[in-house]
Design a protein around this motif. Sequence first.
Motif, PDB file in Angstrom:
ATOM      1  N   GLU A  46      12.577   0.749  -2.181  1.00  0.00           N
ATOM      2  CA  GLU A  46      11.579   0.644  -1.123  1.00  0.00           C
ATOM      3  C   GLU A  46      12.068  -0.309  -0.036  1.00  0.00           C
ATOM      4  OE1 GLU A  46       8.024  -0.955  -2.862  1.00  0.00           O
ATOM      5  OE2 GLU A  46       8.904  -2.918  -3.196  1.00  0.00           O
ATOM      6  N   VAL A  48      11.884  -3.360   2.475  1.00  0.00           N
ATOM      7  CA  VAL A  48      11.270  -4.688   2.424  1.00  0.00           C
ATOM      8  C   VAL A  48      11.003  -5.203   3.829  1.00  0.00           C
ATOM      9  CG1 VAL A  48      11.568  -7.081   1.678  1.00  0.00           C
ATOM     10  CG2 VAL A  48      12.361  -5.205   0.221  1.00  0.00           C
ATOM     11  N   TYR A  60       8.143  -3.371   6.387  1.00  0.00           N
ATOM     12  CA  TYR A  60       7.846  -2.180   5.621  1.00  0.00           C
ATOM     13  C   TYR A  60       6.831  -2.480   4.536  1.00  0.00           C
ATOM     14  CZ  TYR A  60      11.651   0.561   7.593  1.00  0.00           C
ATOM     15  OH  TYR A  60      12.464   1.259   8.438  1.00  0.00           O
ATOM     16  N   ASP A  61       7.025  -3.566   3.812  1.00  0.00           N
ATOM     17  CA  ASP A  61       6.206  -3.876   2.656  1.00  0.00           C
ATOM     18  C   ASP A  61       5.257  -5.015   3.006  1.00  0.00           C
ATOM     19  OD1 ASP A  61       6.991  -4.475  -0.867  1.00  0.00           O
ATOM     20  OD2 ASP A  61       5.120  -4.639   0.247  1.00  0.00           O
ATOM     21  N   GLN A  62       3.964  -4.712   3.076  1.00  0.00           N
ATOM     22  CA  GLN A  62       2.984  -5.720   3.460  1.00  0.00           C
ATOM     23  C   GLN A  62       2.890  -6.854   2.454  1.00  0.00           C
ATOM     24  OE1 GLN A  62       1.260  -5.859   6.464  1.00  0.00           O
ATOM     25  NE2 GLN A  62       2.815  -4.319   6.890  1.00  0.00           N
ATOM     26  N   SER A  63       3.343  -6.619   1.244  1.00  0.00           N
ATOM     27  CA  SER A  63       3.242  -7.673   0.231  1.00  0.00           C
ATOM     28  C   SER A  63       4.183  -8.844   0.512  1.00  0.00           C
ATOM     29  CB  SER A  63       3.546  -7.096  -1.153  1.00  0.00           C
ATOM     30  OG  SER A  63       4.917  -6.792  -1.295  1.00  0.00           O
ATOM     31  N   ASP A  90       8.393  -9.632  -7.242  1.00  0.00           N
ATOM     32  CA  ASP A  90       9.519  -9.517  -6.308  1.00  0.00           C
ATOM     33  C   ASP A  90      10.839  -9.261  -7.045  1.00  0.00           C
ATOM     34  OD1 ASP A  90       8.036 -12.182  -4.443  1.00  0.00           O
ATOM     35  OD2 ASP A  90       7.985 -10.039  -3.958  1.00  0.00           O
TER      36      ASP A  90
END
Length: 117
Positions: A46, A48, A60-63, A90
Amino acid sequence: QLQLVESGGGLVQPGGSLRLSCAASGVTLDHFAIGWFRQAPGKEREGVLCINSGGFDMNYDQSVKGRFTIPRADAKNTMYLQMNSLKPEDTAVYYCHAVDNYGMDYWGKGTQVTVSS
């Protein structure tokens, strides 16, 4: 041809920080969209965090928002991923990625990041 090599991974406790490095050889990264991807065990790779060729961040990754950044590098053939407030989720293999103006993808071989107490 562009080659990418990651370094800086390792074991870190939750809440800790790591800085990953990506060294590019062959050409500089001036005209590439660059970024970082990750792949956790049993999951798909995915995105990041990425910077497009115009120099604008694109999460890309809201986390990871507010925790991960791509600091400006002094050398034009290097990029970093600064990771703060790391969480066990993570944990993954992190890959350096670049895309040239023709849409050609370039990948490093990855570096393992493990977040665990």
